[in-house]
Design an enzyme around this catalytic site. Structure first.
Site, PDB file in Angstrom:
ATOM      1  N   TYR A  17       7.393  -2.419  -1.758  1.00  8.70           N
ATOM      2  CA  TYR A  17       7.325  -0.844  -2.097  1.00  8.70           C
ATOM      3  C   TYR A  17       8.725  -0.202  -2.379  1.00  8.70           C
ATOM      4  CZ  TYR A  17       5.655   3.852  -2.084  1.00  8.70           C
ATOM      5  OH  TYR A  17       5.263   5.171  -2.425  1.00  8.70           O
ATOM      6  N   ASN A  46       2.345   8.299  10.557  1.00  4.06           N
ATOM      7  CA  ASN A  46       2.314   9.661  10.179  1.00  4.06           C
ATOM      8  C   ASN A  46       0.925  10.499  10.308  1.00  4.06           C
ATOM      9  OD1 ASN A  46       4.839   9.677   9.034  1.00  4.06           O
ATOM     10  ND2 ASN A  46       4.164   8.483   7.326  1.00  4.06           N
ATOM     11  N   THR A  47      -0.153   9.792  11.020  1.00  2.00           N
ATOM     12  CA  THR A  47      -1.169  10.018  11.325  1.00  2.00           C
ATOM     13  C   THR A  47      -1.321  10.063  12.938  1.00  2.00           C
ATOM     14  OG1 THR A  47      -2.400   9.453   9.443  1.00  2.00           O
ATOM     15  CG2 THR A  47      -3.771   9.904  11.292  1.00  2.00           C
ATOM     16  N   MET A  67       3.968  10.966   4.332  1.00  2.00           N
ATOM     17  CA  MET A  67       3.144  11.518   3.511  1.00  2.00           C
ATOM     18  C   MET A  67       1.662  11.905   4.242  1.00  2.00           C
ATOM     19  SD  MET A  67       4.704  11.040   0.842  1.00  2.00           S
ATOM     20  CE  MET A  67       3.759  11.120  -0.569  1.00  2.00           C
ATOM     21  N   PHE A 102      -1.297  10.072   4.621  1.00  2.00           N
ATOM     22  CA  PHE A 102      -2.362   9.721   4.009  1.00  2.00           C
ATOM     23  C   PHE A 102      -2.961  10.880   2.809  1.00  2.00           C
ATOM     24  CE2 PHE A 102      -4.036   6.642   7.719  1.00  2.00           C
ATOM     25  CZ  PHE A 102      -2.906   5.675   7.364  1.00  2.00           C
ATOM     26  N   SER A 162       0.418   3.406  10.478  1.00  2.00           N
ATOM     27  CA  SER A 162       0.995   4.394   9.693  1.00  2.00           C
ATOM     28  C   SER A 162       1.449   5.176  10.985  1.00  2.00           C
ATOM     29  CB  SER A 162       0.222   5.246   8.843  1.00  2.00           C
ATOM     30  OG  SER A 162       1.054   6.288   8.348  1.00  2.00           O
ATOM     31  N   ALA A 171       0.796  -1.212   0.153  1.00  2.00           N
ATOM     32  CA  ALA A 171      -0.023   0.004   0.118  1.00  2.00           C
ATOM     33  C   ALA A 171       0.901   1.356  -0.068  1.00  2.00           C
ATOM     34  CB  ALA A 171      -0.747  -0.237   1.124  1.00  2.00           C
ATOM     35  N   GLY A 172       0.330   2.405  -0.656  1.00  2.00           N
ATOM     36  CA  GLY A 172       0.996   3.557  -0.424  1.00  2.00           C
ATOM     37  C   GLY A 172       1.549   4.127  -1.799  1.00  2.00           C
ATOM     38  N   LEU A 173       1.588   3.326  -2.635  1.00  2.00           N
ATOM     39  CA  LEU A 173       2.232   3.819  -4.094  1.00  2.00           C
ATOM     40  C   LEU A 173       1.159   4.056  -5.065  1.00  2.00           C
ATOM     41  CD1 LEU A 173       5.375   3.130  -5.788  1.00  2.00           C
ATOM     42  CD2 LEU A 173       3.555   2.282  -7.231  1.00  2.00           C
ATOM     43  N   ASN A 190       9.472   8.468   4.858  1.00  2.63           N
ATOM     44  CA  ASN A 190       7.997   9.300   4.375  1.00  2.63           C
ATOM     45  C   ASN A 190       7.299   9.588   5.454  1.00  2.63           C
ATOM     46  OD1 ASN A 190       5.023   8.039   4.169  1.00  2.63           O
ATOM     47  ND2 ASN A 190       6.535   6.465   4.033  1.00  2.63           N
ATOM     48  N   LYS A 236      -3.207  -4.341   9.291  1.00  2.00           N
ATOM     49  CA  LYS A 236      -1.860  -4.002   9.048  1.00  2.00           C
ATOM     50  C   LYS A 236      -1.281  -3.471  10.262  1.00  2.00           C
ATOM     51  CE  LYS A 236       1.581  -1.786   5.579  1.00  2.00           C
ATOM     52  NZ  LYS A 236       1.445  -1.375   4.445  1.00  2.00           N
ATOM     53  N   THR A 244       5.062  -5.821   7.880  1.00  2.00           N
ATOM     54  CA  THR A 244       4.643  -4.596   8.760  1.00  2.00           C
ATOM     55  C   THR A 244       4.668  -3.447   7.745  1.00  2.00           C
ATOM     56  OG1 THR A 244       7.033  -3.988   9.034  1.00  2.00           O
ATOM     57  CG2 THR A 244       5.926  -5.818  10.582  1.00  2.00           C
ATOM     58  N   ASN A 245       4.120  -2.523   8.541  1.00  2.00           N
ATOM     59  CA  ASN A 245       4.144  -0.957   7.953  1.00  2.00           C
ATOM     60  C   ASN A 245       5.735  -0.591   8.172  1.00  2.00           C
ATOM     61  OD1 ASN A 245       3.406   1.548   7.129  1.00  2.00           O
ATOM     62  ND2 ASN A 245       1.337   1.063   7.961  1.00  2.00           N
TER      63      ASN A 245
HETATM   64  C1  LIG Z   1       6.160   6.593   0.354  1.00  4.01           C
HETATM   65  C2  LIG Z   1       5.271   5.547   1.399  1.00  4.01           C
HETATM   66  C3  LIG Z   1       4.206   5.814   1.244  1.00  4.01           C
HETATM   67  C4  LIG Z   1       3.388   4.749   2.050  1.00  4.01           C
HETATM   68  N1  LIG Z   1       2.156   4.592   2.284  1.00  4.01           N
HETATM   69  C5  LIG Z   1       1.419   3.893   3.025  1.00  4.01           C
HETATM   70  C6  LIG Z   1       0.002   3.789   2.865  1.00  4.01           C
HETATM   71  O1  LIG Z   1      -0.668   4.637   2.738  1.00  4.01           O
HETATM   72  N2  LIG Z   1      -0.792   3.029   3.680  1.00  4.01           N
HETATM   73  C7  LIG Z   1       0.309   1.837   4.388  1.00  4.01           C
HETATM   74  O2  LIG Z   1      -0.597   0.998   4.872  1.00  4.01           O
HETATM   75  N3  LIG Z   1       1.412   1.907   4.025  1.00  4.01           N
HETATM   76  C8  LIG Z   1       2.174   2.597   3.575  1.00  4.01           C
HETATM   77  N4  LIG Z   1       3.439   2.656   3.180  1.00  4.01           N
HETATM   78  C9  LIG Z   1       4.128   1.357   3.733  1.00  4.01           C
HETATM   79  C10 LIG Z   1       4.497   0.143   2.899  1.00  4.01           C
HETATM   80  O3  LIG Z   1       3.275  -0.246   2.326  1.00  4.01           O
HETATM   81  C11 LIG Z   1       5.086  -0.849   3.277  1.00  4.01           C
HETATM   82  O4  LIG Z   1       4.527  -1.328   4.475  1.00  4.01           O
HETATM   83  C12 LIG Z   1       6.586  -0.537   3.933  1.00  4.01           C
HETATM   84  O5  LIG Z   1       6.971   0.707   3.161  1.00  4.01           O
HETATM   85  C13 LIG Z   1       7.548  -1.576   3.939  1.00  4.01           C
HETATM   86  O6  LIG Z   1       8.032  -2.215   2.730  1.00  4.01           O
HETATM   87  P1  LIG Z   1       9.143  -1.804   1.739  1.00  4.01           P
HETATM   88  O7  LIG Z   1      10.258  -1.973   2.625  1.00  4.01           O
HETATM   89  O8  LIG Z   1       8.940  -2.812   0.791  1.00  4.01           O
HETATM   90  O9  LIG Z   1       8.677  -0.439   1.305  1.00  4.01           O
HETATM   91  C14 LIG Z   1       4.227   3.369   2.555  1.00  4.01           C
HETATM   92  C15 LIG Z   1       5.723   3.348   2.109  1.00  4.01           C
HETATM   93  C16 LIG Z   1       6.084   4.344   1.623  1.00  4.01           C
HETATM   94  C17 LIG Z   1       7.601   4.304   1.262  1.00  4.01           C
END
Ligand SMILES: Cc1cc2nc3c(=O)[nH]c(=O)nc-3n(C[C@H](O)[C@H](O)[C@H](O)COP(=O)(O)O)c2cc1C
Length: 370
Positions: A327, A186-187, A122, A124, A184, A71-73, A120, A226, A254-255
């Site tokens: 991601y 960030n909220t 961001m 939401f 997250s 999620a998030g991309l 990040n 999550k 995980t997140n």
């Molecule tokens: C820029 C960015 C934005 C993200 N936004 C969300 C989000 O909106 N919701 C969410 O559940 N996770 C979000 N994530 C977390 C990713 O889904 C993932 O759980 C986390 O980045 C770990 O995976 P990775 O190391 O492969 O990036 C975000 C990650 C990144 C880098």
């Protein structure tokens, strides 16, 4: 291979721009490319031709391969077709909130190339659930779609359940599974929903609503929770207990992390936000391992955090994951990462002599515990 070399050539240009600008530029160009007739066929020829089928069934859903987009991309369901054509076995879209919101002030995404990581905050940023669904409807569902839901920033944590229920009702018929994001960083206050009383109330409400919606629409849509990597052992055990008690359908682990372990003298490490990519790899795998020891395969786990190649994905599967997601690895390795991981997993399946990937993973797990 050619696509990897091409991405290596393009990457310095993309990385020369600020992270979010380069993200928008890339996906805007991809969107424009997809307006051309035959664009999808070109992409599929590049990324999914000769992609071995590595089917897995998780949460009652069949996936062509276990490698999904985290999620998030694609927060607004804007790029479903191009992302599916990268070869992902599923896409998790969002996080989407009931109402649109701008997210935090920019800059809010930072690259740490020496660590293959991102930070990040961001917050939401998204178009809100109504527009999200309209976007998704325009593109169809080329592969299983998870929709990740969250609460709006201006909704107090005490009323968070109302936001999750509103989002659940809105996305229910459009999703193959729904991910509930309470992790997250960030909220403000969101991670408090992982505390016992709050989580108990949230899970109970969501399960009751899921049952009502399943009855109304004649289709059961699984719900995954999550979670953060920054949980101590007792909290992981307690969350696993609640997930089992309330019969949640999966856990996504995980997140991003709020820790900065392994970043050394990295100048950007002081930036507020969640850290993802390579520095998160071990931490998230440990959470998966602990979760799996409590859940004992009764509830599937979707493993995510720092996956860069097939070896990382395999490690997460053997630690207890049933599916994996990527991601940050996609940002550093380019879209060829999906094919590389699927091919690498297929090689492991062949070497194991098992009939399917799940059996190969179970066999590898039993060899470790023996
Ligand atoms: C820029 C960015 C934005 C993200 N936004 C969300 C989000 O909106 N919701 C969410 O559940 N996770 C979000 N994530 C977390 C990713 O889904 C993932 O759980 C986390 O980045 C770990 O995976 P990775 O190391 O492969 O990036 C975000 C990650 C990144 C880098």
């Amino acid at each position: 291979m050619a696509t990897r070399a091409l991405y290596r050539l393009l990457r310095p240009l993309l990385f020369w721009l600020p992270a979010e600008t380069s993200h928008h530029l890339t996906f805007t160009l991809l969107g424009l490319f997809y307006r051309l007739p035959g664009a999808g066929s070109v992409m599929r020829a590049l990324f999914t031709r000769r992609l071995p089928a590595l089917p897995v069934t998780v949460m009652g859903l069949r996936f062509l391969n276990p490698v999904g987009l985290a999620a998030g991309l694609d927060k607004n369901a804007g790029y479903v077709r191009p992302l599916a054509d990268f070869g992902f076995g599923h896409l998790e879209l969002g996080t989407v909130t009931p109402r649109p919101q701008p997210g935090n002030l920019k800059p809010r995404m930072f690259r740490l190339p020496r660590h293959a990581a991102l930070i990040n905050r961001m917050g939401f940023n998204n178009v809100g659930v109504e527009k999200f669904i309209a976007n998704l409807a325009k593109q169809g569902k080329p592969c299983p779609i998870g929709i990740n839901i969250g609460k709006n920033r201006d909704t107090p944590v005490e009323r968070a359940v109302e936001d999750y229920l509103a989002a659940l009702r809105a996305v229910y018929v459009h999703a193959d599974y729904i991910a509930v994001n309470i992790s997250s960083p960030n909220t403000p206050g969101l991670r408090d929903l992982q505390k016992q009383e709050n989580l108990e109330e949230l899970l109970r409400a969501l399960k009751a609503e899921q049952a009502a919606l399943a009855g109304k629409h004649g289709r059961y849509v699984p719900i995954a929770l999550k979670i953060a990597p920054d949980l101590d052992d007792s909290r992981i055990a307690a969350i696993a207990g609640l997930v089992l008690e309330h019969k949640f359908d999966a856990v996504i682990a995980t997140n991003t992390t709020i820790t900065r372990t392994g970043l050394g003298q990295e100048p950007l490490s002081h930036q507020t936000g969640g850290l993802s990519g390579r520095p998160l790899k071990r931490l998230s795998t440990e959470v998966i391992r602990k979760l799996h020891s409590h859940l004992q395969g009764k509830v599937p786990i979707i493993g995510v955090g720092g996956i860069e190649n097939a070896e990382d994905a395999w490690e997460k599967l053997v630690a207890g994951a049933d599916l994996v997601q990527v991601y940050t690895g996609l940002i550093y390795e380019g879209p060829g990462i999906v094919r590389n991981i699927v091919h690498g997993l297929f090689e492991r399946l062949r070497a194991s002599g098992s009939g399917n990937l799940s059996d190969a993973v179970v066999r590898a797990r039993s060899q470790i515990t023996r």
